[in-house]
Enzyme design. Structure first.
Site, PDB file in Angstrom:
ATOM      1  N   ASP A   1      -0.357   4.363   1.187  1.00  0.00           N
ATOM      2  CA  ASP A   1      -0.702   5.340   2.230  1.00  0.00           C
ATOM      3  C   ASP A   1       0.043   5.052   3.523  1.00  0.00           C
ATOM      4  OD1 ASP A   1      -2.318   2.951   2.570  1.00  0.00           O
ATOM      5  OD2 ASP A   1      -3.514   4.044   4.041  1.00  0.00           O
TER       6      ASP A   1
ATOM      7  N   HIS B   1       0.831  -1.215   0.000  1.00  0.00           N
ATOM      8  CA  HIS B   1       0.000   0.000   0.000  1.00  0.00           C
ATOM      9  C   HIS B   1       0.863   1.263   0.000  1.00  0.00           C
ATOM     10  CE1 HIS B   1       0.235   0.758   4.467  1.00  0.00           C
ATOM     11  NE2 HIS B   1       0.255  -0.554   4.556  1.00  0.00           N
TER      12      HIS B   1
ATOM     13  N   GLU C   1      -5.030   1.495   2.916  1.00  0.00           N
ATOM     14  CA  GLU C   1      -4.972   0.289   3.736  1.00  0.00           C
ATOM     15  C   GLU C   1      -5.133   0.645   5.205  1.00  0.00           C
ATOM     16  OE1 GLU C   1      -3.253  -2.947   6.174  1.00  0.00           O
ATOM     17  OE2 GLU C   1      -2.643  -0.860   6.103  1.00  0.00           O
ATOM     18  N   GLU C   2      -4.528   1.753   5.595  1.00  0.00           N
ATOM     19  CA  GLU C   2      -4.477   2.121   7.022  1.00  0.00           C
ATOM     20  C   GLU C   2      -5.834   2.530   7.575  1.00  0.00           C
ATOM     21  OE1 GLU C   2      -2.096   1.354   8.696  1.00  0.00           O
ATOM     22  OE2 GLU C   2      -0.250   1.469   7.523  1.00  0.00           O
TER      23      GLU C   2
HETATM   24 ZN   LIG Z   1       0.844  -1.611   6.350  1.00  0.00          ZN
END
Ligand SMILES: [Zn+2]
Length: 402
Positions: free
Chosen positions: A76, A74, A166-167
């Protein structure tokens, strides 16, 4: 390009995801890195596409291999700490505390996991931001692997995906599984690269649900409250106290489950409790849900009216269920670890991963490490020795595909 330079280039781009946004990606900043990666893929000669939050790259095998390696990381970084103006430095860790540029101290007494990194060079922050090894170390490892394999030759089919958000739990929202699978002929061997210490391979994660409990009171002026007033906040306390006393994160480690009260609000008329339920065992998650249903029934019976209302929603599931049926990615990774003489630890994730989501969308996808640690805060660091070992591990994995 040197992988450290590549990594530094990515962490200089601020890509903090925004949990309060409805757009996808949640922040325009993420697009800057997604576009850069797309340009870099094109420059390397891959077929690169930006599609609904994702940058994809596809590379056909130069030697007629049938299987396809799929790698995802990811772009982000977590909103928990700033990712703006990341200003890293490299220090040799001899076991003594590391003083960051702004005076904060990365101390092995506070972070015992530092112990295994003794004798290695670490990239650390200046103490004001996170580092972004989560997950730009993953981004850099993927791009670096492509660059090296193309130069060396004899590679399998490779598909890479760089995901947003993702976060904030929206990582696989926009993923196009059909687009990924379209030209795959042989096996699709998939991994996310989004973990910590080199030994820790993850093919298991929590099953997760959330529960919202609404409590309904009866409000009258307290002066005439006797026998009439029902305080929703008292009902909330009563409800909460009936949950198992020790099934909480502060008493839970390894494979143990928990129920966590994440929020409470209310007044006399109405109160709301919010919980998350977590268990590696799906049948135990069902038991956890039952706690709530049982307490709801008990309280409504006691008060002879609807005083409690429970709403439960599933969030994500343990990918192990899927991976047990399709173990190829795990077997290949194990083999690669063995060939390099690196210890392989099966490390269950006490959370969810994009790979878990993806496993349930049709691509079984365990998780590989990066060599980073202390994610989501200013004490984050990347062990450069392990980072380099990861390069070798990825080469080995690619070479094991047929
Ligand atoms: Zn991660």
């Amino acid at each position: 390009m040197d992988i450290i330079k590549r990594f530094e280039r990515y962490i200089k781009i601020e890509t903090t995801s925004n949990e309060f946004s409805n757009t996808y990606p949640s922040s325009d900043k993420e697009l800057v890195l997604l576009n850069l990666l797309k340009d870099e893929l094109t420059e390397m000669g891959l077929e690169a596409t930006y599609k609904n939050g994702f940058t994809y790259g596809k590379l056909k095998s130069d030697c007629g291999k049938k299987d396809t390696l799929f790698l995802m990381a990811h772009v982000d970084t977590a909103p928990d700490a700033s990712g703006k103006d990341v200003n890293p430095s490299i220090v040799h860790f001899d076991g003594s505390p590391i003083t960051l540029k702004n005076g904060k101290v990365l101390d092995p007494k506070v972070f015992p996991s530092l112990e295994v990194h003794k004798g290695h060079d670490l990239m650390v922050t200046d103490g004001n931001t996170l580092l972004g090894a989560d997950d730009k170390a993953g981004d850099a490892l993927i791009m670096d692997l492509l660059e090296r394999l193309i130069e060396r030759g004899h590679y399998p089919n490779i598909i890479v995906a760089f995901s947003p958000d993702e976060e904030i739990g929206r990582g696989t929202e926009g993923i196009d599984v059909d687009f990924i699978k379209k030209d795959v002929e042989g096996k699709l061997i998939a991994y996310t690269i989004d973990g910590g210490q080199i030994n820790r391979f993850s093919q298991e994660n929590f099953n997760a649900a959330q529960a919202v409990v609404e409590l309904f009171g009866t409000s009258v002026h307290p002066s005439i409250g006797k026998g009439v007033l029902v305080n929703a906040q008292e009902l909330a306390v009563e409800f909460h106290k009936q949950l198992p006393e020790f099934e909480k994160p502060e008493y839970s480690a390894d494979r143990e489950p928990f129920v966590l009260l994440t929020g409470m609000e209310g007044g006399i008329e109405k109160a709301t409790l919010r919980y998350i339920l977590r268990s590696f065992d799906l049948s135990h998650l069902a038991e956890q849900k039952q706690y709530f249903k049982d307490i709801e029934a008990k309280m409504n019976e006691k008060y002879n009216s609807v005083r409690a209302k429970v709403t439960i929603r599933d969030q994500y599931f343990n990918m192990k269920e899927i991976i047990d049926k399709y173990p190829d990615a795990t077997l290949i990774a194990k083999e690669a670890y063995k060939k390099l003489g690196i210890e392989f630890i099966d490390d269950p994730i006490r959370g969810g991963t994009d790979g878990a989501m993806l496993s349930y969308k049709g691509i079984p996808c365990p998780n590989l490490p990066t060599g980073g640690d202390n994610f989501h805060g200013v004490y984050e660091y990347l062990d450069l020795y392990e980072f380099n070992q990861m390069r070798e591990l990825l080469t080995k994995i690619a070479d094991l595909l047929k």
